[in-house]
Design an enzyme around this catalytic site. Structure first.
Site, PDB file in Angstrom:
ATOM      1  N   GLU A 111      42.274  49.171  28.719  1.00  0.00           N
ATOM      2  CA  GLU A 111      42.452  49.803  27.403  1.00  0.00           C
ATOM      3  C   GLU A 111      41.906  51.220  27.335  1.00  0.00           C
ATOM      4  O   GLU A 111      42.434  52.076  26.619  1.00  0.00           O
ATOM      5  CB  GLU A 111      41.797  48.948  26.316  1.00  0.00           C
ATOM      6  CG  GLU A 111      42.524  47.661  25.977  1.00  0.00           C
ATOM      7  CD  GLU A 111      42.297  46.530  26.973  1.00  0.00           C
ATOM      8  OE1 GLU A 111      41.635  46.733  28.015  1.00  0.00           O
ATOM      9  OE2 GLU A 111      42.793  45.423  26.704  1.00  0.00           O
ATOM     10  N   GLU A 157      41.951  38.869  28.258  1.00  0.00           N
ATOM     11  CA  GLU A 157      41.163  38.414  27.104  1.00  0.00           C
ATOM     12  C   GLU A 157      41.573  37.002  26.691  1.00  0.00           C
ATOM     13  O   GLU A 157      40.728  36.176  26.334  1.00  0.00           O
ATOM     14  CB  GLU A 157      41.318  39.402  25.933  1.00  0.00           C
ATOM     15  CG  GLU A 157      40.635  40.740  26.233  1.00  0.00           C
ATOM     16  CD  GLU A 157      40.762  41.726  25.093  1.00  0.00           C
ATOM     17  OE1 GLU A 157      41.908  42.101  24.785  1.00  0.00           O
ATOM     18  OE2 GLU A 157      39.730  42.108  24.512  1.00  0.00           O
TER      19      GLU A 157
END
Ligand SMILES: NC(=O)c1ccc[n+]([C@@H]2O[C@H](COP(=O)([O-])OP(=O)(O)OC[C@H]3O[C@@H](n4cnc5c(N)ncnc54)[C@H](O)[C@@H]3O)[C@@H](O)[C@H]2O)c1
Length: 699
Positions: free
Chosen positions: A126, A106
């Site tokens: 995640e 990210e």
């Protein structure tokens, strides 16, 4: 000390994330990045910035050591770092090698440019913790790799190689040779380009985003029963496809927070940490020297011995397997060969790999061949006399320093150790059937087991790709001792009016991979029968239902005899309810004068009785110090018994329900009377924690 190191090369600031082992984005690293960007922006001699990872990887994402601590949310958060990167007036280039995972990817997605080594790997994993990427990943990734690839990556959490993404816009260049040199060269080439490109400003194009998302919703919800995160990932991607970036980001945040606070993600994070904690033994330091394990031996080539032999061979460890007689030896080897051939046929192994593994296995009838092995695992009949005989023979034969392990399920490991003159070298390695497939390994620590022996076997377990949990010596260790209480409850339920299929369905709907009766049919009902014959003679005070014994007296051992709690068509594994079993149960109830309840037993009672039975026995195991920590008890059930991971394990489940509520429920079961009233006495630790408002696992 974790940090982001700053250096300068050819007018480019090189900021190196340095936080071993995976450059987790801990507080110092986050602060370091922001400071470095400020410094680079202010320095007229610097035209661009390169972000790179020190050591073997770019960044593994959040620093898991910060989970649950105030450092996790301390400023600058990852969001603040990402904003600082995007707002940097000079181009920021992420240079990725090794892996960029989760928050690491990210962060890279927020950079103006990304370059990568060809063998780098990226992932947004995640979802495996019941979450979704919460720092813009669901909004930025589809803007560079397309909606379909991004959805696959985010919903699966799987790792993808940079080369496979070469045609996408994720990377501006793949670098051959020295990464930093390549990245600095790239940064110099684009240093003056303006405006600085931002992924957030790209338009996400898809010919039919709505249709694609609708199909994905259906597919993902069908495949993720019990797990809310995958579907929420789809919702976040739907927002990426339909909303302006800032609104999509808000939606992502909202979905992320919802998951973070939900029970499933808590359970999955618990499972994740349980796996890490299990490797730690409080009084055995991590730097305890281990003995080299280069060769192994297995005594007994039956069901378990064969599987254990294959586990060693699969890990590339040469293994000698000893049997009492030629016929049994040949039978055992034939089974091993068949298993490898079947794996090769199914494409799980190449024919050459199967041959290589077989070539590592050497059969023998004599202890002289076993003597030089670094470890020997005994897997002969479950009989103290036979096993003590084997341990005496091993004591005579084995070289000094060899580790002597037993695969016993129920016998006293200390008594086996005493049969030798080297009790420090003896311990239990309790594999689960089939041993070459099942992940769980209970490592049974005897009273005299040496610390280095324990450390060696824990390390060996990693080599064998097993999930090892340390257990103390007791009948059934952790897993089977708890299972016994679970099975006792499931039989009481039959006495009171339930049928096997109902009990199985209730527990399977709740999330168990297999209900107790289907599981017993698979494992073989005779295994428990054999144990009960001894156990309940020794403990006449324990109430138990004779129903399972009845079943075995009829020769219904399960799948292997074509009939057990269910019947089975030849060559098939589907459990078909059998009226003959219903009749047997009915006759048993009449004979014992057992009153069937006037109304059907509710599913939630079935689940509570079976699962709370596990939790209560888990608490006793903790009281007695048989398990080192509550999460170990949970891990045994997650890794070995098909307990739903999204419920975190039996003890974690009790924590989730609330221990006070658990104790009240147990007391209500006891007050109803019946054969199992005494069963429901709460374990001392459960009672105490419930009274204190505590939990087994730290919150
Ligand atoms: N079957 C399971 O699901 C399971 C699971 C975990 C642990 N265990 C334990 O593993 C052990 C083996 O169980 P199993 O199911 O493989 O039994 P099994 O009957 O399939 O195999 C035992 C093998 O040991 C051999 N044997 C017996 N005495 C011997 C001796 N003196 N020397 C050499 N070989 C000898 C037998 O010939 C037989 O092949 C037992 O202690 C059992 O409790 C079994």
């Amino acid at each position: 000390m974790a940090s982001a190191r700053y250096s300068e090369r050819d007018g480019v600031a090189v900021v190196s994330l340095d936080n071993p082992p995976v450059n987790g984005l801990g507080l110092e690293v986050r602060t370091g990045i922001v400071d470095a960007l400020t410094r680079a922006a202010a320095d007229p001699a610097v035209a661009a910035v390169v972000l790179v990872g020190a050591g073997k990887v770019f960044s593994g994402g959040a620093d898991i050591r910060e989970f649950g601590t105030p450092r996790m949310t301390a400023e600058p958060t990852l969001h603040a770092v990402i904003a600082a990167v995007e707002q940097c007036p000079k181009p920021v280039v992420a240079a990725i090698h090794g892996v960029a995972m989760g928050g690491g990817l990210e962060l890279a997605l927020a950079c103006h440019y990304r370059v990568a080594a060809r063998d780098a790997q990226v992932a947004l994993p995640e979802v495996k913790l019941g979450l979704l990427p919460g720092a813009g990943g669901t909004q930025r990734l589809p803007r560079v790799v397309g909606l379909e690839t991004a959805l696959d990556m985010i919903v699966s959490g799987e790792t993808v190689g940079a080369a496979a993404l070469e045609r996408t816009r994720l990377f501006d260049a793949l670098v051959e040779g020295d990464l930093v040199e390549g990245a600095v060269g790239f940064a110099r080439r684009i240093a003056q380009a303006r405006p600085l490109p931002l992924v957030r400003e790209r338009t996400l194009r898809h010919p039919d985003a709505e249709g694609f998302i609708a199909a994905a919703r259906g597919r993902v919800s069908a495949a993720s029963k019990g797990y809310p995160a995958p579907l929420k990932c789809v919702e976040a991607m739907a927002a990426a496809a339909s909303l302006p970036f800032a609104e999509g980001l808000r939606k992502e945040r909202e979905l992320f927070v919802g998951l973070l606070e939900g029970p499933e993600s808590r359970a999955l994070r618990h499972a994740f940490f349980a796996e890490r904690a299990a490797a730690k033994i409080p009084d055995v330091p991590e730097d305890t020297p281990v003995r080299p394990i280069r060769t192994a031996a297995v005594i007994g080539a039956g069901t378990m011995g064969g599987g254990i032999t294959m586990s060693f061979a699969n890990a590339g460890i040469p293994v000698v397997v000893l049997e009492a007689g030629r016929e049994a030896l040949e039978r055992g080897l034939a089974t091993i060969r068949k298993s490898y051939e079947s794996s090769a046929r199914k494409g799980k192994l190449t024919a050459a790999q199967a041959e290589e593994r077989l070539a590592l296995i050497r059969p023998t009838l004599g202890y002289a061949d076993v003597a030089p092995a670094d470890i020997v695992v005994e897997a002969v009949f479950e009989d103290m006399g036979v096993k003590q005989g084997v341990f005496r023979a091993l004591d005579e034969a084995m070289k000094p320093g060899a580790i002597l392990a037993t695969n016993t399920s129920t016998l006293d490991v200390n008594a086996l150790a005493r049969a030798t003159r080297r009790p420090a070298d003896v311990l239990g390695t309790h594999f689960f059937s089939p041993a070459h497939v099942m992940k769980l390994l209970e490592v049974v620590r005897g009273a005299a087991t040496g610390k280095d022996v324990l450390a060696t076997v824990m390390a060996l377990a990693r080599t064998l790709k097993k999930t090892a949990v340390v257990a103390g010596v007791c009948d059934g260790f952790i897993g089977n001792r708890m299972l016994e209480q679970y099975l006792r409850q499931s039989l009481f339920l039959l006495e009171e009016g339930a049928l096997p299929a109902q009990v199985d369905r209730a527990l399977e709907d709740w999330g168990m991979a297999m209900g107790p009766f289907r599981m017993s049919d698979l494992a073989g009902n005779d295994v428990g029968w054999y144990v009960r014959k001894r156990r309940y003679v020794e403990r006449p005070d324990v109430a138990y239902s004779r129903l399972a014994d009845r079943l075995c007296e009829q020769g219904r051992f399960g799948q292997k005899t074509g009939a057990g709690w269910y019947r089975y068509e030849p060559g098939r594994r589907d459990a078909i309810p059998d009226p003959a079993v219903d009749e047997m149960i009915g006759a048993y109830r009449r004979e014992k004068g057992l009153a069937v309840r006037p109304t059907a037993i509710a599913d939630d009672e079935i689940v509570d009785r079976c699962v709370l039975a596990l939790a209560n026995e888990g608490a006793r195991i903790l009281d007695e110090g048989i398990a080192q920590r509550a999460s170990d008890v949970d891990l045994v059930y997650l890794a070995g018994y098909g307990f739903p991971r999204y419920r975190g394990g039996p003890v974690f489940h009790a924590d989730t329900v609330g221990l006070d509520a658990v104790v009240r429920r147990m007391k209500a079961f006891a007050e109803r009377g019946g054969a199992d009233a005494a069963f429901w006495t709460p374990a001392p630790r459960l009672e105490r924690l419930a009274a204190e408002g505590g939990t087994f696992n730290p919150r």
